[in-house]
Design a protein around this motif. Sequence first.
Motif: not given
Length: 117
Positions: A44-49, A56-67
């Motif tokens: 239920t959460y992004g794979v990279g943090h 996980c509160l850092e700005e650049k994480t690796a989620t399915q919507s990372s751009d």
Amino acid sequence: AFLDHGIHAHELAITQLVAGKPAREVDLAARRYLNSVELSQYHTYGVGHGIGFTECLEEKTATQSSDYDLPTGVAIMIDVGLFGHPLFYGARHEDPFLISHDGKTERLSDLPMKAYS
């Protein structure tokens, strides 16, 4: 099998942890696999943090919507968690990685992901 699926999803995410590649592919590699084995609803959460104080509160994480594309000189936690399954306790498959300034990806832990046989 439940644990092995989580480990395999983790391994697939790692293959996408490459400088210059889209960050979202780290997440999507794991997510696509979990979907194929009908476990995606338990992740239920992004794979990279991040691995710092704010995780996980850092700005650049690796989620399915990372751009953005993965930069060099970054540490990232690859974290495939499976929680809420009706038959199994939760599982978190997590390891820290570094993409060095020269673009080499390395695991920062030597602990085995699979500690059972």
